[in-house]
Design an enzyme around this catalytic site. Structure first.
Site, PDB file in Angstrom:
ATOM      1  N   ASP A  60      54.654 -33.950  34.933  1.00 18.40           N
ATOM      2  CA  ASP A  60      56.212 -33.512  35.453  1.00 18.40           C
ATOM      3  C   ASP A  60      56.251 -32.244  34.520  1.00 18.40           C
ATOM      4  O   ASP A  60      56.619 -32.405  33.440  1.00 18.40           O
ATOM      5  CB  ASP A  60      57.047 -34.565  35.163  1.00 18.40           C
ATOM      6  CG  ASP A  60      58.420 -34.066  35.584  1.00 18.40           C
ATOM      7  OD1 ASP A  60      58.808 -32.942  35.725  1.00 18.40           O
ATOM      8  OD2 ASP A  60      59.413 -34.997  35.904  1.00 18.40           O
ATOM      9  N   ASN A  87      54.464 -22.568  39.544  1.00 16.83           N
ATOM     10  CA  ASN A  87      54.522 -22.751  40.827  1.00 16.83           C
ATOM     11  C   ASN A  87      55.579 -23.898  41.187  1.00 16.83           C
ATOM     12  O   ASN A  87      56.229 -23.970  42.211  1.00 16.83           O
ATOM     13  CB  ASN A  87      53.331 -22.777  41.779  1.00 16.83           C
ATOM     14  CG  ASN A  87      53.477 -23.092  42.986  1.00 16.83           C
ATOM     15  OD1 ASN A  87      54.077 -22.310  44.035  1.00 16.83           O
ATOM     16  ND2 ASN A  87      53.339 -24.274  43.554  1.00 16.83           N
ATOM     17  N   TYR A 151      69.884 -23.417  43.795  1.00 17.08           N
ATOM     18  CA  TYR A 151      68.272 -22.703  44.015  1.00 17.08           C
ATOM     19  C   TYR A 151      68.610 -21.203  43.671  1.00 17.08           C
ATOM     20  O   TYR A 151      67.578 -20.915  43.076  1.00 17.08           O
ATOM     21  CB  TYR A 151      67.807 -22.975  45.490  1.00 17.08           C
ATOM     22  CG  TYR A 151      66.484 -22.590  45.608  1.00 17.08           C
ATOM     23  CD1 TYR A 151      65.388 -23.231  44.966  1.00 17.08           C
ATOM     24  CD2 TYR A 151      65.927 -21.640  46.547  1.00 17.08           C
ATOM     25  CE1 TYR A 151      63.904 -22.850  45.036  1.00 17.08           C
ATOM     26  CE2 TYR A 151      64.672 -21.141  46.701  1.00 17.08           C
ATOM     27  CZ  TYR A 151      63.709 -21.937  45.929  1.00 17.08           C
ATOM     28  OH  TYR A 151      62.317 -21.699  46.007  1.00 17.08           O
ATOM     29  N   LYS A 155      66.135 -19.699  40.753  1.00 16.08           N
ATOM     30  CA  LYS A 155      65.189 -18.659  40.960  1.00 16.08           C
ATOM     31  C   LYS A 155      65.822 -17.234  40.337  1.00 16.08           C
ATOM     32  O   LYS A 155      64.983 -16.521  39.976  1.00 16.08           O
ATOM     33  CB  LYS A 155      64.937 -18.526  42.386  1.00 16.08           C
ATOM     34  CG  LYS A 155      64.393 -19.732  42.831  1.00 16.08           C
ATOM     35  CD  LYS A 155      62.880 -19.820  42.131  1.00 16.08           C
ATOM     36  CE  LYS A 155      61.913 -21.022  42.979  1.00 16.08           C
ATOM     37  NZ  LYS A 155      60.603 -21.240  42.036  1.00 16.08           N
TER      38      LYS A 155
END
Ligand code: ADP
Length: 253
Positions: A60, A87, A151, A155
């Site tokens: 993890d 990724n 998100y 990001k």
């Protein structure tokens, strides 16, 4: 682009962009170390690759110890590290008032801490090899989406971490870049693909008129990791069919 003799780590390699990236590097001669949370999907990816050049390492990335073990596995087996592809990620959606503090911590843990932990552990080896990092950010790291604030925050962090590290590490010969995929057909986006009306609306916003296949993102990751991009660092490269070329105004006939 060939990667013979190069050692590449791909996190979240069990599906989607990560799986395509693992196959892209493995198919181009690299020795690959593939991470995901569980082993089965990694075995499926590895089935198409030369077993002598693949290591599977479950873990993890949001756990610092797992990230360190992953980097150590590459060094133990292959003795060097040339490329780290960060990724692994999760994609939460929904309005902010419907999300919990745990939801926030989860996306920050995987999408941001995970990138930090892997990068931190990999850096001494990347410096030694004159290697590079490719972060899988997103178009969601370049602007806002409706109902994706967590998100977008995560990001956005990855996109700016990429820029800042490129400044810091350039003098040590380590390049740091990101790709920013738009709609990409992976396990996560099957629902979108089935929704014809939503697909039509995506197509209207994307100059190339369609979403990406994971292989189309993997090709750009491989380019940034390759010597062909030896003078490229600090970029966030959209792989989005032209989506972010728009300023957001609607299409007129
Ligand atoms: P995409 O390819 O569009 O980025 P996917 O969900 O197909 O999206 O790929 C993300 C990958 O990251 C999955 O294989 C998932 O299992 C993996 N992943 C998610 N969280 C973690 C984590 N904490 N550690 C390692 N891998 C993870």
């Amino acid at each position: 682009m060939q990667f013979d003799g190069k050692v590449v780590i791909v996190t979240g390699a069990g599906s989607g962009i990560g799986a395509a990236t693992a196959k892209r590097f493995g198919g181009a001669g690299a020795q690959v170390v593939l991470n995901d949370r569980t082993r089965e999907p990694l075995e499926a990816v590895a089935a198409g690759l030369d077993p002598g050049r693949v290591v599977l390492q479950t873990g993890d990335v949001s756990e610092q110890a797992d990230a360190e073990t992953l980097i150590a596995a590459a060094i133990d087996r292959f003795g060097r590290l040339d490329v780290l592809v960060n990724n692994a990620g999760v994609v939460p959606t929904g309005p902010i008032l419907e999300a919990s503090v745990q939801d926030w911590r989860k996306v920050m843990a995987v999408d941001v801490d995970g990138v930090f932990f892997c990068t931190r552990a990999a850096l001494p080896h990347l410096v030694q090899a004159g290697g590079n990092i490719v972060n899988v950010s997103s178009v969601s790291g370049l602007g806002g989406d409706w109902n994706m604030s967590f998100y977008n925050a995560a990001k956005g962090a990855v996109s700016n971490f990429t820029r800042s590290l490129a400044l810091e590490l350039g003098a040590q010969g380590v390049r740091v870049n990101a790709v920013n995929p738009g709609l990409t057909f992976t396990g996560l986006t099957q629902d979108i693909k089935r929704d014809q009306e939503l697909m039509r609306r995506f197509a209207e916003r994307i100059p190339l008129g369609r979403g990406a296949e994971p292989e189309e993102v993997a090709d750009v990751i491989a380019f940034l990791a390759s010597d062909a991009a030896r003078y490229v660092t600090g970029v966030n490269l959209p792989v989005d069919g032209g989506l972010t070329a728009s300023n957001g105004q609607p299409k007129q006939a």
